[in-house]
Design an enzyme around this catalytic site. Structure first.
Site, PDB file in Angstrom:
ATOM      1  N   LYS A   1       0.503  -0.920  -0.292  1.00 20.48           N
ATOM      2  CA  LYS A   1       0.106  -0.405   0.053  1.00 20.48           C
ATOM      3  C   LYS A   1       0.462   1.128   0.303  1.00 20.48           C
ATOM      4  O   LYS A   1       1.311   1.336   0.799  1.00 20.48           O
ATOM      5  CB  LYS A   1      -0.777  -0.028   1.375  1.00 20.48           C
ATOM      6  CG  LYS A   1      -1.909   1.220   1.199  1.00 20.48           C
ATOM      7  CD  LYS A   1      -2.542   1.292   1.884  1.00 20.48           C
ATOM      8  CE  LYS A   1      -0.917   2.596   3.204  1.00 20.48           C
ATOM      9  NZ  LYS A   1      -1.726   3.526   2.473  1.00 20.48           N
TER      10      LYS A   1
ATOM     11  N   GLU B   1      11.069   1.083  10.421  1.00 16.57           N
ATOM     12  CA  GLU B   1      11.969   2.231  10.188  1.00 16.57           C
ATOM     13  C   GLU B   1      11.405   3.518   9.935  1.00 16.57           C
ATOM     14  O   GLU B   1      10.357   3.991   9.585  1.00 16.57           O
ATOM     15  CB  GLU B   1      12.533   2.299   8.522  1.00 16.57           C
ATOM     16  CG  GLU B   1      14.016   3.251   8.519  1.00 16.57           C
ATOM     17  CD  GLU B   1      13.666   3.719   7.924  1.00 16.57           C
ATOM     18  OE1 GLU B   1      13.557   5.071   8.542  1.00 16.57           O
ATOM     19  OE2 GLU B   1      13.899   4.708   6.693  1.00 16.57           O
TER      20      GLU B   1
ATOM     21  N   GLU C   1      11.781  16.845  13.754  1.00 12.01           N
ATOM     22  CA  GLU C   1      11.626  16.093  13.267  1.00 12.01           C
ATOM     23  C   GLU C   1      11.515  17.519  11.921  1.00 12.01           C
ATOM     24  O   GLU C   1      10.126  17.205  11.844  1.00 12.01           O
ATOM     25  CB  GLU C   1      11.710  15.173  12.946  1.00 12.01           C
ATOM     26  CG  GLU C   1      12.243  14.493  11.124  1.00 12.01           C
ATOM     27  CD  GLU C   1      11.904  13.247  10.585  1.00 12.01           C
ATOM     28  OE1 GLU C   1      12.782  12.628   9.538  1.00 12.01           O
ATOM     29  OE2 GLU C   1      11.085  13.003  11.653  1.00 12.01           O
TER      30      GLU C   1
ATOM     31  N   CYS D   1      13.987  10.258   5.368  1.00 11.36           N
ATOM     32  CA  CYS D   1      14.488  10.147   7.347  1.00 11.36           C
ATOM     33  C   CYS D   1      16.131  10.020   8.361  1.00 11.36           C
ATOM     34  O   CYS D   1      16.067  10.655   8.831  1.00 11.36           O
ATOM     35  CB  CYS D   1      13.871   8.152   7.410  1.00 11.36           C
ATOM     36  SG  CYS D   1      12.555   8.628   6.659  1.00 11.36           S
TER      37      CYS D   1
END
Length: 480
Positions: A179, A252, A383, A286
């Protein structure tokens, strides 16, 4: 909205067939906010069909040898390469990254990485490990495929991260239901169209939709493993759902990578590399460098060097050849960057460049460098996932190490110095899954990559990455 005649039709891929739906959602080009396609929206019944197809296909696919599966995956890479221009253009339109971009790190770079990862990963193989062979017994460890793997991917590298998820699963004998993010589903659906004509039916299934489909995958009794790249809160929700059938997981999750620049660093040599690894994919990576701790003796020099680079960059529509950086992928992410910048301003931080939206035709934010900022500011502690970098001055290396390790995340980190031995010593003290010396954010197919703490668990790439998609079967044969 009525489907425009100029739009390419996209379909779900279930059991080797292109499947249309009665419900669609718009996919937005972040550079101009236009609708570039209408994406088929899967329902839970179609998800169940995809999982059932993958479960049925598992027996025959897992029975093939590595060599037989490898042939199919190499054919897949060739077929994708044959449509490289289509993939590159579609990536730019749905994700926003330039065709080429700064340092060539745009859609062409993602497509090139996709091909490299397919071919490299498909070339790998897990073999039995003999741990005893004597007059008493032969004992060997075999690696067996898990079953149906559910892949849930983010919007920053929609094609490449999908490949990171799928190819190690496939080469080890698993089948896949993927997905993609509802923000960037198109390149994955195009991949599925190609894959269905090369791989046996049901081996790869593509379902598009929002969070409800991802949640249903996480709880699905017939999905044996979930691999997810995305936010820490979503990763934790997946882990809770997966507990119902003890699903295996690779997560992750978020990062906020710290870099430490020592006093002996060669600023002229490293400034451009620090800039590139901070703003790769417009900061939407990331493992991008997201917190820059710089020793006070070289702080001003590095700030000046990076500012000179930043002000020469052009932010704009990625379709244009002279664009260095494109827009943020979506309005929500743009709002996060603006909020972090505003908090920094209210705290008295100094903006060396950028900091103001000057083009509202898309989700644009200029390359922004901020100093005179400390730990505790939102821009440092959260972040940003965008083109804004906090630069924090330090005088004591022990304080810098504490700062680098103080957050709950631990994806990557780096140390920059001409004294490699000292840099390695400092790097070994950073609490992160990958640490670089005089580099950052560089990954490759044979080097394991993963996070610690709230950045998740499990690794991708290399032999260790393949093992994530297998379970151990220990076979003992008595000889007496």
């Amino acid at each position: 909205m009525t489907r425009m005649s100029t739009m390419k039709a996209f379909n779900l891929i279930i059991d080797g067939e292109s499947v249309s739906t009665t419900d669609y959602f718009d996919v937005i080009n972040p550079a101009d906010k236009s609708v570039i396609a209408r994406c088929p929206k899967a329902n839970v019944e179609q998800l169940n069909e995809a999982v059932s197809a993958a479960k049925t296909a598992f027996s025959a696919w897992s029975a093939l040898t590595y060599s037989e599966r490898r042939v199919k995956l190499m054919q897949l890479a060739d077929a994708i390469e044959a449509q490289a221009e289509t993939f590159i253009t579609l990536l730019t339109k749905e994700q926003g990254k330039p065709i080429n971009g700064f340092a060539g790190l745009g859609s062409g770079f993602e497509l090139g990485g996709t091909l490299a990862w397919i071919r490299s990963t498909a070339s790998m193989e897990l073999t039995a490990e003999t741990i005893q062979d004597n007059e008493e017994a032969h004992i060997a460890i075999h690696r067996k495929p898990i079953g149906v793997v559910g892949s849930i991917t983010p919007w920053n590298y929609p094609l490449l991260i999908g490949i990171w998820h799928m190819i190690p699963a496939l080469i080890t004998g698993n089948t896949v239901v993927i997905k993609p993010s509802e923000m960037t589903p198109l390149t994955t659906l195009l991949f599925g169209e190609i894959a269905k004509d090369i791989l046996p039916k049901g081996v790869v299934n593509v379902v598009a939709g929002a969070g409800d489909i991802g949640a249903a995958m996480s709880a699905h009794k017939d999905i044996d493993k979930i691999i997810f790249t995305g936010s820490t809160p979503t990763g934790k929700a997946i882990m809770k759902s997966a507990a119902e059938n003890l699903k295996r997981l690779t997560l992750e999750l978020g990062g906020n990578d710290a870099a430490i620049v020592l006093a002996d660093a060669d600023i002229k040599a490293i400034a451009s590399k620090i800039f590139a690894t901070s703003f790769i994919n417009n900061g939407q990576t990331c493992a991008a460098l997201k917190r820059l701790y710089v020793h006070e003796t070289v702080h001003d020099q590095l700030c000046e060097a990076m500012t000179n680079i930043a002000v020469s960059m052009k932010t704009g529509n990625g379709i244009n050849e002279d664009t260095d950086f494109g827009p943020l992928q979506n309005e929500k992410q743009l709002d996060i960057v603006k909020a972090l910048a505003q908090d920094a301003k209210e705290r008295g931080a100094n903006f060396l460049c950028g900091g103001e939206v000057v083009d509202e035709t898309g989700y644009f934010y200029p390359i922004t460098l901020v100093n005179n900022i400390q730990d505790g500011a939102r821009l440092v502690d959260e972040e940003q996932f965008g083109p804004i970098l906090p630069i924090i001055k330090f005088s004591n290396i022990e304080d810098a190490i504490v700062s680098a390790n103080r957050l709950a995340v631990g994806l990557g980190g780096s140390v920059w110095s001409t004294d490699i031995t000292r840099a390695q010593d400092i790097a070994s003290r950073l609490e992160c899954g990958t640490v670089w010396i005089n580099n950052h954010a560089m990954v490759q197919p044979d080097a394991p990559f993963g996070g610690v703490k709230d950045s998740g668990f499990g690794v991708a790439f290399g032999e260790a990455g393949l093992k994530e998609f297998t379970f151990i079967q220990t076979m003992q044969t008595a000889k007496s």
